[in-house]
Each structure stands twice: as C-alpha cells, then as structure tokens.
Design a protein around this motif. Structure first.
Motif, PDB file in Angstrom:
ATOM      1  N   ASP A  10     -30.950  38.355 108.689  1.00 61.12           N
ATOM      2  CA  ASP A  10     -29.638  37.959 109.192  1.00 61.12           C
ATOM      3  C   ASP A  10     -28.598  38.294 108.129  1.00 61.12           C
ATOM      4  O   ASP A  10     -28.773  37.947 106.956  1.00 61.12           O
ATOM      5  CB  ASP A  10     -29.617  36.456 109.495  1.00 61.12           C
ATOM      6  N   ILE A  11     -27.545  38.963 108.542  1.00 57.84           N
ATOM      7  CA  ILE A  11     -26.567  39.470 107.583  1.00 57.84           C
ATOM      8  C   ILE A  11     -25.192  38.853 107.839  1.00 57.84           C
ATOM      9  O   ILE A  11     -24.730  38.789 108.984  1.00 57.84           O
ATOM     10  CB  ILE A  11     -26.435  41.010 107.709  1.00 57.84           C
ATOM     11  N   LYS A  12     -24.585  38.389 106.755  1.00 57.37           N
ATOM     12  CA  LYS A  12     -23.192  37.945 106.839  1.00 57.37           C
ATOM     13  C   LYS A  12     -22.438  38.641 105.719  1.00 57.37           C
ATOM     14  O   LYS A  12     -22.826  38.513 104.553  1.00 57.37           O
ATOM     15  CB  LYS A  12     -23.104  36.426 106.680  1.00 57.37           C
ATOM     16  N   ASN A  13     -21.395  39.356 106.059  1.00 58.28           N
ATOM     17  CA  ASN A  13     -20.734  40.264 105.115  1.00 58.28           C
ATOM     18  C   ASN A  13     -21.795  41.186 104.526  1.00 58.28           C
ATOM     19  O   ASN A  13     -22.457  41.851 105.271  1.00 58.28           O
ATOM     20  CB  ASN A  13     -19.946  39.487 104.081  1.00 58.28           C
ATOM     21  N   GLN A  14     -22.005  41.206 103.202  1.00 54.51           N
ATOM     22  CA  GLN A  14     -23.046  42.101 102.686  1.00 54.51           C
ATOM     23  C   GLN A  14     -24.303  41.349 102.276  1.00 54.51           C
ATOM     24  O   GLN A  14     -25.211  41.914 101.689  1.00 54.51           O
ATOM     25  CB  GLN A  14     -22.510  42.914 101.501  1.00 54.51           C
ATOM     26  N   ILE A  46     -37.937  46.691 111.014  1.00 55.48           N
ATOM     27  CA  ILE A  46     -36.976  45.800 110.358  1.00 55.48           C
ATOM     28  C   ILE A  46     -35.876  45.465 111.370  1.00 55.48           C
ATOM     29  O   ILE A  46     -35.407  46.351 112.083  1.00 55.48           O
ATOM     30  CB  ILE A  46     -36.306  46.509 109.144  1.00 55.48           C
ATOM     31  N   ILE A  47     -35.494  44.206 111.415  1.00 54.54           N
ATOM     32  CA  ILE A  47     -34.345  43.832 112.249  1.00 54.54           C
ATOM     33  C   ILE A  47     -33.181  43.443 111.349  1.00 54.54           C
ATOM     34  O   ILE A  47     -33.341  42.621 110.448  1.00 54.54           O
ATOM     35  CB  ILE A  47     -34.665  42.648 113.176  1.00 54.54           C
ATOM     36  N   TYR A  48     -32.020  44.054 111.590  1.00 51.45           N
ATOM     37  CA  TYR A  48     -30.776  43.623 110.953  1.00 51.45           C
ATOM     38  C   TYR A  48     -29.898  42.986 112.015  1.00 51.45           C
ATOM     39  O   TYR A  48     -29.639  43.584 113.055  1.00 51.45           O
ATOM     40  CB  TYR A  48     -30.022  44.821 110.349  1.00 51.45           C
ATOM     41  N   HIS A  49     -29.461  41.775 111.718  1.00 48.57           N
ATOM     42  CA  HIS A  49     -28.633  41.053 112.681  1.00 48.57           C
ATOM     43  C   HIS A  49     -27.354  40.598 111.987  1.00 48.57           C
ATOM     44  O   HIS A  49     -27.402  39.740 111.111  1.00 48.57           O
ATOM     45  CB  HIS A  49     -29.435  39.850 113.207  1.00 48.57           C
ATOM     46  N   ASP A  50     -26.238  41.189 112.347  1.00 44.62           N
ATOM     47  CA  ASP A  50     -24.943  40.729 111.831  1.00 44.62           C
ATOM     48  C   ASP A  50     -24.600  39.432 112.569  1.00 44.62           C
ATOM     49  O   ASP A  50     -24.159  39.459 113.710  1.00 44.62           O
ATOM     50  CB  ASP A  50     -23.871  41.801 112.079  1.00 44.62           C
ATOM     51  N   VAL A  51     -24.812  38.306 111.882  1.00 46.75           N
ATOM     52  CA  VAL A  51     -24.768  37.028 112.605  1.00 46.75           C
ATOM     53  C   VAL A  51     -23.367  36.469 112.787  1.00 46.75           C
ATOM     54  O   VAL A  51     -23.183  35.491 113.500  1.00 46.75           O
ATOM     55  CB  VAL A  51     -25.661  35.964 111.928  1.00 46.75           C
TER      56      VAL A  51
END
Lengths: 276, 218
Positions: A10-14, A46-51
């Motif tokens: 889970d990604i928030k900003n960088q 891989i999962i990237y999720h801009d939360v």
C-alpha cells in the motif's frame, strides 16, 4: 494448483504504509526495498496500491512502477484511484501488467466494459473491499471509507458478466489484524465466483493459509502486514527509511501478534500440500 | 545500430521487455519507425490483447512486410505471448483471422473444467515448462530450464502443424499445450520471460549469446 503468493504494498505519496481495517496508515519505509526483498524471496507477483489516490483523485504510481520494472522481473498489478482509460494506459506503459479498479467501477460500471474492450479481460482486475454488516457482505469504496449499496454476490456477478479477468477481495474486518482471512467470506466467494480470485486481508501464518485453502480455491493470496513486519524485524536499518512518521520504526519492534512469515516457507508448504 | 527493435503497435507491456534486455546488456529500442527497425539486428514482437486487433495494427504499420524481410535475411525474430501467436497461420480468437504465417499452426481457446466444476479458459499464473527431449530438437533458449516455472497470462494457445518446432510444453489443468517454439531464426514464447524472475532472465541471457552467434554466421 499454482496458487500465487502476492505481497501487497500500500502506497501513500512515496512511502509504503499499512493500516488496520484500512485505517490508521503507518509509514513503513521505501516500497522498493520491500519489493526487492519479496522478489528475492520468490514472490509470484507484486501489488502496488495507491491508497489515497481515490480520495485525492489522482494516481501517483507511475514513477514507482517504472523504477520497480528496471530490476524486478515479476508480474505487477497496480491500482488505486484509476478513473479513466488514459490512466490505465499510463500505468501499463510504465511497466505494470494489469490494473485494478474499485471506486470507478462502482461509480460507473461501464468503465469495466471499456477497459476490457480496449485492453482485454486479462489486463483488468476488479477489487472489492468488503465489510460484514448484519451478516451480509457489503462492498465499500474509496479504500474502505465510503459505504455503497453493492451487496457482494450480486456485484460479483455483474463484474464477471462485464468481463473482469480476475477479482481481488479484501476483507476490511480482517485487514491488518493478522487474524486470518474471513473464512465465511472465502467460502461464499468459492461458491459464487467463476473467474479466478485473489484473497486479501488478515493472513499472517501458514496455518491460516491452510484453513483458507481447505474451504476455498483462490488463484492468489495477497499478504501485507505479515510480510512487511517480518522484513522490518529482520533487517531494520534507519537509513532505509525516508520521511514520515518513523518514530515507530526507530523503536525496532515487531508489531502486535505478527510472527515471522517468509514467502519461501509458504512456498514449501504449498509444494507439500499439492503434492498429495 | 540497435541489437533489437521492440515493435511498438501499442499492445502489451513493451517497457518490461526493454528493462529485461537492458538488464542482460542488450541494446534495444521501442519503435514503430520502419527505418529504425530495418537497421536493427533483430526484432521482438511483444503483445497482449486480442488477435484481430493486433493483426490489423501490424498491417497498418507495415510491420508484416518488415517481418518477412527479416525472415528472408534469416535475422532473429522473437515473438512473446500474443506476439508468438501472430507468427502462426491463423487464430480463432473472436473471429477467424490470418496471422503472419511464418510457422504452420493455429490458435485456439482453452476450454477446461475447473476442479469445482465451473468452466475456465483463463490461464494466469506460474506453470512449469517441460522441455521437448527429442534429440532432433534444437533448443537455443531454454537450456537448463526444464521444469522451471514461468509466468503465463492467456486464454488462447497454439497448435503446431509442423513437427519438431515445439521446444517446450506446459499444462493448464489437464490440458497440455505448446509453450514455446523455435525454427531456424524464429522463436516464440507463450509465457513472459521478462516477468518470470531470474529463470526468465536466463532466456534473455541466452538470447544475447544467440545474437552474437547469428552475427558471426551472417
């Protein structure tokens, strides 16, 4: 049987972040470091999720995906706040193989058809954030913040009919708790889903995975906290972490009841289980 | 001169292919410029998506002519996933569509019963590649990769009409299908070597060796 083990970042900003029940996001560090570790340990995807993308109405992942593509040669599924075809195109162009949608699909289900038409079913995953309420499973949007009128099974049927290639289901009640995936929900999905599905939320031990596989047949299992906290526990170095709230990390403590879960151990378990 | 031109017809994950080539030290360019393609030593036809649309775009961009030209000159042609399927005679995806016809065979949909009874035609995930052990099969790309897992994402698969061009096969549930081919200067992979971790990268390393061998042969 080839069940994929999929670290979910889970990604928030960088920053890599992780919450509990999709709330109270804690900053954990540089996502690339975590992704590299999971690649070396044998992750299948891989999962990237801009939360926060859905809330702020913009997706911020392309540079991270590009960066990751240069030295991590794994399938990548990315999403969070995707609203239109152009954003899909930008994310795929930066090196992701597939994208997932939740909020946009709920607000305007036609977008599923549009994406399938342009990129094919194999490129589109629909994400469901599910919460249990009066013994019913209801879907939420905006990373679990907003209630919707979508009931699980009827929404799944619509999503399948419109051509989603795979579905990822997050149990909001279990997310970040380490208490295992909701088995009632897993059984329900296994009964009602025709397309392959990924289960996400709560998984922190091999025993829990075993329980899960005894009542459902997912194509993938997504894991967040359990892998992140194991990694932090093993190789915490201050310089690996960037900005944000790192006070917690500086204490170099493991979190709650997360044991040490390694991808390689899960793989060995799966090999044994399906050898029979 | 670029070692490899990655044909850009706006279908599929071209950037990841280029990243893998970079990683093993092959100089490449993603392009739809015919002159640049002509001046490359070899081509990769990538691709994810529907067959008829892909063939339409290949023709619009006049890629078909240049691919035939490469074949006449015996330059390396590599197809990945849909890109490999395009090398064959025809496909039944959506509607019957003629392919490039460099290899004889057709492309058909999976129709397998899942263990729980529901139909499925979509193969997404990691499957073993089983190398063809027949002695007359030359296999320049998959050395030491027997039984290694590669990443697949497709619902159509090829049937080859030529003997001895299949270099490996894989299983989708109980269905055995051809997962890679090689004939002279042409090769193809149904899976994505650039998404298959360190084992997938070995295929790109072998490609690098093969490029050098071809150069000295031409």
């Amino acid at each position: 049987m080839n069940i994929r083990i999929i670290p979910k970042l889970d990604i928030k900003n960088q920053n890599l972040v992780k919450g509990i029940n999709l709330e109270g996001l804690r900053v954990l560090g540089d996502p690339r470091k975590f992704a590299e570790t999971y690649y070396k340990e044998g992750a299948d995807e891989i999962i990237y999720h801009d939360v926060v993308a859905s809330l702020y109405q913009r997706n911020n992942l392309t540079s991270l995906i590009k960066n990751t593509s240069e030295n991590i040669f794994l399938p990548m599924l990315a999403g969070g706040g995707i609203k239109d075809i152009n954003e899909v195109e930008a994310i795929l162009k930066s090196g992701a193989d597939r994208i997932f949608l939740n909020t946009a699909a709920i607000d305007n289900p036609n977008i599923i058809d549009d994406i399938v038409k342009k990129f094919g079913s194999s490129t589109l995953v629909v994400s469901l954030e599910v919460i249990k309420s009066d013994n019913k499973f209801i879907c939420r949007k905006d990373f679990g913040r907003e209630e919707t009128a979508k009931e699980l099974v009827s929404w799944i049927m619509e999503v399948e009919m419109r051509g989603a290639g795979e579905i990822i289901v997050t149990s909001i009640d279990k997310d970040g708790t380490g208490l295992g995936f909701d088995l009632t929900l897993a059984e329900k999905l296994s009964k009602n889903l025709k397309v392959p599905y990924i289960l996400n939320g709560g998984i922190s031990s091999i025993k829990q995975i075993d329980d899960l596989l005894n009542c459902s047949n997912p194509s993938g299992i997504a894991i967040g906290s359990a892998l992140h906290y194991s990694y932090i526990d093993q190789s915490f170095k201050k310089k690996d972490f960037m900005d944000g709230n790192i006070d917690f990390l500086k204490k170099n403590k493991n979190y709650r009841n997360f044991g040490k879960l390694k991808i390689s151990n899960i793989k060995n378990y799966l090999k044994k289980k399906f050898k029979k | 001169m670029n070692d490899i031109a990655i044909l850009d017809y706006k279908m599929g994950n071209l950037f990841s292919v280029q990243c893998a080539l970079n990683f093993v030290g092959i100089k490449s360019i993603i392009t739809d410029d015919i002159e640049i393609i002509k001046n490359s030593k070899s081509i990769i036809i990538p691709g994810v998506g529907a067959y008829p649309e892909a063939m339409k775009r290949i023709k619009e961009k006049k890629f078909d002519k240049i691919i035939y030209e490469f074949n006449e000159k015996k330059k390396l042609i590599i197809g990945i996933c849909l890109g490999m399927q395009l090398l064959f005679s025809e496909s039944y995806e959506i509607k019957k569509t003629k392919g490039l016809g460099l290899l004889k065979g057709d492309v058909k949909k999976f129709d397998e019963k899942k263990q729980n009874g529901s139909n499925t035609s979509f193969n997404v995930g990691w499957n073993e590649i089983l190398l063809n052990s027949k002695k007359n099969i030359k296999n320049n790309y998959l050395n030491s990769l027997n039984k290694k897992k590669m990443y697949f994402i497709h619902s159509y698969h090829i049937n080859t009409f030529e003997k001895s061009i299949d270099t490996s096969s894989s299983f989708f549930y109980k269905k055995k299908f051809v997962s890679s081919v090689e004939k002279n200067n042409i090769c193809g992979f149904q899976f994505h070597p650039e998404k298959s971790g360190p084992d997938g990268l070995k295929i790109y390393k072998n490609l690098k060796k093969n490029l050098l061998n071809y150069e000295s042969a031409i």
